[in-house]
Motif scaffolding. Structure first.
Motif, PDB file in Angstrom:
ATOM      1  N   ARG A 165       0.972  -1.103   0.073  1.00  0.00           N
ATOM      2  CA  ARG A 165       0.000  -0.088  -0.118  1.00  0.00           C
ATOM      3  C   ARG A 165       0.781   1.213  -0.184  1.00  0.00           C
ATOM      4  O   ARG A 165       0.406   2.220  -0.674  1.00  0.00           O
ATOM      5  N   ALA A 166       2.026   1.236   0.604  1.00  0.00           N
ATOM      6  CA  ALA A 166       2.669   2.445   0.738  1.00  0.00           C
ATOM      7  C   ALA A 166       3.659   2.710  -0.580  1.00  0.00           C
ATOM      8  O   ALA A 166       3.675   3.677  -1.074  1.00  0.00           O
ATOM      9  N   PHE A 167       4.225   1.381  -1.103  1.00  0.00           N
ATOM     10  CA  PHE A 167       4.976   1.694  -2.207  1.00  0.00           C
ATOM     11  C   PHE A 167       4.511   1.231  -3.598  1.00  0.00           C
ATOM     12  O   PHE A 167       4.984   1.705  -4.495  1.00  0.00           O
ATOM     13  N   ARG A 168       3.614   0.579  -3.772  1.00  0.00           N
ATOM     14  CA  ARG A 168       2.799   0.322  -4.834  1.00  0.00           C
ATOM     15  C   ARG A 168       4.112   0.061  -6.097  1.00  0.00           C
ATOM     16  O   ARG A 168       4.435  -1.095  -5.803  1.00  0.00           O
ATOM     17  N   GLY A 169       3.759   0.443  -7.136  1.00  0.00           N
ATOM     18  CA  GLY A 169       4.800   0.389  -8.246  1.00  0.00           C
ATOM     19  C   GLY A 169       6.273   0.514  -7.776  1.00  0.00           C
ATOM     20  O   GLY A 169       6.940  -0.031  -8.765  1.00  0.00           O
ATOM     21  N   ARG A 170       6.705   1.107  -6.783  1.00  0.00           N
ATOM     22  CA  ARG A 170       8.187   1.166  -6.342  1.00  0.00           C
ATOM     23  C   ARG A 170       8.290  -0.171  -5.604  1.00  0.00           C
ATOM     24  O   ARG A 170       9.163   0.151  -4.705  1.00  0.00           O
ATOM     25  N   LEU A 171       7.430  -0.982  -5.348  1.00  0.00           N
ATOM     26  CA  LEU A 171       7.845  -2.119  -4.261  1.00  0.00           C
ATOM     27  C   LEU A 171       8.919  -2.901  -4.493  1.00  0.00           C
ATOM     28  O   LEU A 171       9.725  -3.019  -3.666  1.00  0.00           O
ATOM     29  N   ARG A 172       9.127  -3.228  -5.859  1.00  0.00           N
ATOM     30  CA  ARG A 172      10.621  -4.091  -6.107  1.00  0.00           C
ATOM     31  C   ARG A 172      11.663  -3.079  -5.627  1.00  0.00           C
ATOM     32  O   ARG A 172      12.590  -3.447  -5.036  1.00  0.00           O
ATOM     33  N   ALA A 173      11.759  -1.781  -6.199  1.00  0.00           N
ATOM     34  CA  ALA A 173      12.749  -0.834  -5.747  1.00  0.00           C
ATOM     35  C   ALA A 173      12.942  -1.049  -4.178  1.00  0.00           C
ATOM     36  O   ALA A 173      14.172  -0.913  -3.915  1.00  0.00           O
TER      37      ALA A 173
END
Length: 202
Positions: free
Chosen positions: A100-108
């Motif tokens: 929920r916090a990072f969304r599309g930046r989860l992998r990064a």
């Protein structure tokens, strides 16, 4: 002005997350992970809620600072020696909040966490994961009030302390508390660096 510092409890988690979300709204690492400044404090708050509730609060080393009116204006989130790692079950409980916090930046964010773990000292120590104060409180002694008791405990017990500064301008501030700069970490693959700092007990 009177500043009161006490251990945080589970009921404090929403306000801890809100205060830290605002405090880290201009942080280079958080800005890199959550580029949209309009939603950054709220989404960073999801991260802080998740990590405090499932990773740090069980270790009993989260401190909150209040002004004379009882308003929370700062927090320091620590892991005691040997208490930094989380169980597999706790990691699963944390996953929805981190997504929920990072969304599309989860992998990064995951790759950054892996890099931080690889460079983390192995000697037992107190780890200052986060410290932040609300913008209304900056320059009013809240940081000192949050750091001093825990560092005094480190000195009394002969325990080192460790942190990673995400702002170069904060290095001199931490040096005043006895932390020494030990290098520079590239944990974001060309994005903003972090500066690891180690404190030998006095």
């Amino acid at each position: 002005m009177t500043i009161t510092v006490r251990p945080a409890t589970a009921s404090d988690v929403p306000e801890l997350a809100r205060v830290l979300g605002v405090a880290f709204a201009d942080d280079p690492i958080i800005s890199w992970l959550i580029p949209d400044s309009r939603v950054r404090p709220r989404r960073a708050g999801y991260m802080f809620t998740t990590m405090i509730r499932h990773q740090f609060l069980p270790g009993g080393a989260v401190d909150a600072a209040f002004d004379e009116t009882g308003r929370m204006l700062g927090a320091a989130v620590w892991a005691p020696p040997g208490g930094r790692r989380t169980s597999g079950a706790a990691q699963l409980r944390m996953l929805p909040g981190i997504v929920r916090a990072f969304r599309g930046r989860l992998r990064a964010g995951g790759e950054m966490a892996d890099q931080m773990a690889r460079h983390h000292p192995t000697e037992p120590h107190w780890y200052l994961a986060f410290i932040g104060t609300h913008p209304d409180a900056r320059g009013r002694g809240f940081g000192h009030a949050l750091l001093a008791p825990r560092l005094a405990h480190c000195d009394e017990t002969g325990s080192p302390a460790y942190l990673e500064s995400s702002k170069s301008e904060n290095i001199a501030y931490y040096e005043r508390f006895g932390f020494d700069l030990t290098g520079e970490l590239n944990i974001t693959d060309g994005g903003p660096p972090m500066w690891p700092m180690w404190r030998t007990p006095r």
